[in-house]
Design a protein around this motif. Sequence first.
Motif, PDB file in Angstrom:
ATOM      1  N   ALA A  44       0.826  -1.211   0.000  1.00  0.00           N
ATOM      2  CA  ALA A  44       0.000   0.000   0.000  1.00  0.00           C
ATOM      3  C   ALA A  44       0.860   1.261   0.000  1.00  0.00           C
ATOM      4  N   ALA A  45       1.972   1.238   0.729  1.00  0.00           N
ATOM      5  CA  ALA A  45       2.837   2.416   0.821  1.00  0.00           C
ATOM      6  C   ALA A  45       3.552   2.723  -0.486  1.00  0.00           C
ATOM      7  N   ALA A  46       3.600   1.752  -1.386  1.00  0.00           N
ATOM      8  CA  ALA A  46       4.264   1.956  -2.677  1.00  0.00           C
ATOM      9  C   ALA A  46       3.386   2.722  -3.665  1.00  0.00           C
ATOM     10  N   ILE A  47       2.135   2.946  -3.328  1.00  0.00           N
ATOM     11  CA  ILE A  47       1.155   3.393  -4.317  1.00  0.00           C
ATOM     12  C   ILE A  47       0.834   4.891  -4.314  1.00  0.00           C
ATOM     13  N   PRO A  48       0.637   5.552  -3.168  1.00  0.00           N
ATOM     14  CA  PRO A  48      -0.039   6.857  -3.169  1.00  0.00           C
ATOM     15  C   PRO A  48       0.551   7.912  -4.089  1.00  0.00           C
ATOM     16  N   VAL A  49       1.838   8.189  -3.976  1.00  0.00           N
ATOM     17  CA  VAL A  49       2.424   9.256  -4.788  1.00  0.00           C
ATOM     18  C   VAL A  49       2.495   8.862  -6.258  1.00  0.00           C
ATOM     19  N   ALA A  50       3.076   7.697  -6.536  1.00  0.00           N
ATOM     20  CA  ALA A  50       3.320   7.310  -7.926  1.00  0.00           C
ATOM     21  C   ALA A  50       2.028   7.114  -8.707  1.00  0.00           C
TER      22      ALA A  50
END
Length: 311
Positions: free
Chosen positions: A124-130
């Motif tokens: 989940a942490a890999a997703i928000p910005v990118a």
Amino acid sequence: MSITQRAVLIKEYGGADAVEVAEVAIPQVGQDQVLVRVRAAGVNGLDWKVREGYVRDAFPLPLPAVLGIELAGVVEAIGPGVTRFRVGDRVMGALGGLGAYAEFVAVNEANLARTPEGLDDVHAAAIPVAATAAWQSLHHAGPVSQGQRILVQGAAGGLGGYAVQYAKRAGAEVFATVAKAGQEYVRSLGADHVIDYQSQRFEDSVRDIDLVLDYVGGEVLDRSWQVLAQNGVIVGTSSPDILARIPAGRRGLWFMSKPDGLLLEKLAIEIASGTLKSKIGEVVGFADIPLAIERYRTAPRIGKVVVDFLR
């Protein structure tokens, strides 16, 4: 709960040695804010650029400053006016500022999305910005149309991987620059033309591009103007001075992502279901954040680097 917490911060601008682990106060939640107990955070190119003062004009900030711009975790407390979340909810989001490399972070409710079932906190942490920045930058210059020729610079990175998928789904003809090690990965995302920037210059084989998504900056940006079609445009995320570097007769736009919890929630559901691909290239522990930031500056990568706070 203790009144202090671990955080990764800078006290002054500088190189790798400027980043340190320190104790800071746990924040209080304000109006419309959620206190998140952070379980994972994404590493981004902005981290080292902030560290070195490279973007101090675009992102002025008081020092010391806790680094990190996206996270996943669990709601620990809610402030006045919060309606979408309750204590114990799993959430993910981009901060719209700095501070994610801390054990507790106060985040505006609108910036957060509920973490879907099927996504652990590291993914989940890999997703928000990118995921959100790629979507927003793709559409920043206007709607994407069938057959449009789009060049993604840095296609194997976090933003690039999503941009290739979004552009392809919109019916564009997708060109992508990538290191040799990432070529098969980028092809698997749907890129029509994959250029190994380590062995060939993209401007020798690419032309008449309607939209360049420049996630690299620097001399790559300077070389990209010549591949544009007559009415083409470059949307840049990595060179804040892009507007001063536009040659006569060319069009360029500076893009800064804005957190959008509702958009993120939709994209996260697609990723959890496998409709969209998300790739993690490396997972590090909290104490390794300073080194991970420096590696981001110096080494090409495939996919996203994530910090697992429980390691």
